[in-house]
Motif scaffolding. Structure first.
Motif, PDB file in Angstrom:
ATOM      1  N   GLU A 134     -12.196  19.437-102.784  1.00 16.89           N
ATOM      2  CA  GLU A 134     -13.092  20.576-102.584  1.00 16.89           C
ATOM      3  C   GLU A 134     -13.095  21.557-103.751  1.00 16.89           C
ATOM      4  O   GLU A 134     -14.014  22.347-103.896  1.00 16.89           O
ATOM      5  N   THR A 135     -12.096  21.527-104.607  1.00 15.25           N
ATOM      6  CA  THR A 135     -12.050  22.445-105.748  1.00 15.25           C
ATOM      7  C   THR A 135     -12.229  21.718-107.078  1.00 15.25           C
ATOM      8  O   THR A 135     -12.432  22.365-108.087  1.00 15.25           O
ATOM      9  N   TYR A 136     -12.127  20.404-107.071  1.00 18.24           N
ATOM     10  CA  TYR A 136     -12.197  19.583-108.277  1.00 18.24           C
ATOM     11  C   TYR A 136     -11.082  19.910-109.268  1.00 18.24           C
ATOM     12  O   TYR A 136     -11.185  19.628-110.452  1.00 18.24           O
ATOM     13  N   LYS A 137     -10.014  20.542-108.779  1.00 19.75           N
ATOM     14  CA  LYS A 137      -8.845  20.801-109.613  1.00 19.75           C
ATOM     15  C   LYS A 137      -8.012  19.531-109.697  1.00 19.75           C
ATOM     16  O   LYS A 137      -8.026  18.694-108.803  1.00 19.75           O
ATOM     17  N   ILE A 138      -7.252  19.441-110.774  1.00 21.35           N
ATOM     18  CA  ILE A 138      -6.263  18.374-110.902  1.00 21.35           C
ATOM     19  C   ILE A 138      -4.924  19.056-111.106  1.00 21.35           C
ATOM     20  O   ILE A 138      -4.761  19.889-111.993  1.00 21.35           O
ATOM     21  N   VAL A 139      -3.956  18.703-110.246  1.00 24.32           N
ATOM     22  CA  VAL A 139      -2.653  19.357-110.240  1.00 24.32           C
ATOM     23  C   VAL A 139      -1.571  18.308-110.483  1.00 24.32           C
ATOM     24  O   VAL A 139      -1.625  17.216-109.919  1.00 24.32           O
ATOM     25  N   LYS A 140      -0.597  18.643-111.305  1.00 23.42           N
ATOM     26  CA  LYS A 140       0.550  17.750-111.505  1.00 23.42           C
ATOM     27  C   LYS A 140       1.643  18.144-110.520  1.00 23.42           C
ATOM     28  O   LYS A 140       2.013  19.304-110.402  1.00 23.42           O
ATOM     29  N   VAL A 141       2.154  17.143-109.800  1.00 21.90           N
ATOM     30  CA  VAL A 141       3.236  17.375-108.843  1.00 21.90           C
ATOM     31  C   VAL A 141       4.540  17.485-109.624  1.00 21.90           C
ATOM     32  O   VAL A 141       4.909  16.566-110.361  1.00 21.90           O
ATOM     33  N   PRO A 142       5.235  18.626-109.509  1.00 20.49           N
ATOM     34  CA  PRO A 142       6.470  18.803-110.284  1.00 20.49           C
ATOM     35  C   PRO A 142       7.603  17.891-109.797  1.00 20.49           C
ATOM     36  O   PRO A 142       7.575  17.392-108.685  1.00 20.49           O
ATOM     37  N   GLU A 143       8.580  17.706-110.661  1.00 21.74           N
ATOM     38  CA  GLU A 143       9.761  16.922-110.289  1.00 21.74           C
ATOM     39  C   GLU A 143      10.411  17.539-109.057  1.00 21.74           C
ATOM     40  O   GLU A 143      10.465  18.761-108.922  1.00 21.74           O
ATOM     41  N   GLY A 144      10.899  16.686-108.158  1.00 22.38           N
ATOM     42  CA  GLY A 144      11.574  17.160-106.961  1.00 22.38           C
ATOM     43  C   GLY A 144      10.627  17.610-105.863  1.00 22.38           C
ATOM     44  O   GLY A 144      11.060  18.186-104.870  1.00 22.38           O
ATOM     45  N   HIS A 145       9.317  17.340-106.004  1.00 23.18           N
ATOM     46  CA  HIS A 145       8.322  17.747-105.021  1.00 23.18           C
ATOM     47  C   HIS A 145       7.423  16.569-104.661  1.00 23.18           C
ATOM     48  O   HIS A 145       7.402  15.558-105.346  1.00 23.18           O
ATOM     49  N   CYS A 146       6.655  16.732-103.590  1.00 26.24           N
ATOM     50  CA  CYS A 146       5.636  15.755-103.220  1.00 26.24           C
ATOM     51  C   CYS A 146       4.424  16.507-102.673  1.00 26.24           C
ATOM     52  O   CYS A 146       4.518  17.674-102.293  1.00 26.24           O
ATOM     53  N   TRP A 147       3.284  15.819-102.642  1.00 24.36           N
ATOM     54  CA  TRP A 147       2.034  16.383-102.131  1.00 24.36           C
ATOM     55  C   TRP A 147       1.763  15.709-100.794  1.00 24.36           C
ATOM     56  O   TRP A 147       1.701  14.485-100.717  1.00 24.36           O
TER      57      TRP A 147
END
Length: 170
Positions: A105-118
């Motif tokens: 919905e935002t057309y953003k691209i985000v990198k998932v940092p180390e130690g995290h998940c989406w």
């Protein structure tokens, strides 16, 4: 009249059983009731089944994956809510550490940092998930949901599924 020996016998057995049950549910597996509509149609809240009425599907949650954070894209996981530590969520892992995720919905691209998940719910329009609060720490993941075990007509293994076109190769 119950003798003291018999009462002591049952007390020891009950305490032993409770300790074994607690150890199993803490380290190996537990059962979680699904609330909310964020994972429909994979998981359904509000199911009414005979002979008992439970407010949602019951799912088996295995915890051996927590030893070395062995998760895969598409796993359904139970995790703590990063905004409310008293609440647990059940969501699907969409991206793992180092992945680039597209937010439609935002057309953003985000990198998932180390130690995290989406994580996101399957019912995209009715889910409060990483689109709202961002990537969550892997430490908040409490286990992987593997099977629906109640109601009987819905018993099945949960599949790993991924929405198409969400992981970017940037």
């Amino acid at each position: 009249m119950v003798s003291r020996g018999l009462l002591w016998f049952f007390t020891k057995r009950t305490a032993t059983g409770a300790l074994i049950g607690l150890t199993i549910s803490d380290r190996y597996a537990s059962i979680v009731t699904v609330h909310g509509h964020s994972m429909k149609p994979t998981l359904n809240p509000g199911s009414k089944a005979f002979p008992i009425s439970i407010s949602g599907d019951l799912v088996l949650v295995e915890k051996l994956c927590l030893n070395k954070y062995k998760f895969s894209h598409g796993d359904v996981v139970v995790c703590g809510n990063p905004n409310n530590h008293k609440q647990s969520l059940i969501k699907r892992i969409i991206a793992l550490p180092g992945d680039w995720i597209r937010i439609p919905e935002t057309y953003k691209i985000v990198k998932v940092p180390e130690g995290h998940c989406w994580v996101e719910g399957d019912n995209y329009n009715s889910s409060t998930d990483s689109r709202s609060f961002g990537p969550i720490p892997l430490g908040l993941v409490k286990g992987r949901a593997t099977h629906v075990i109640w109601p009987p007509q819905r018993i099945h293994k949960l599949d790993r599924r991924m929405p198409t076109g969400r992981i970017s190769l940037i």
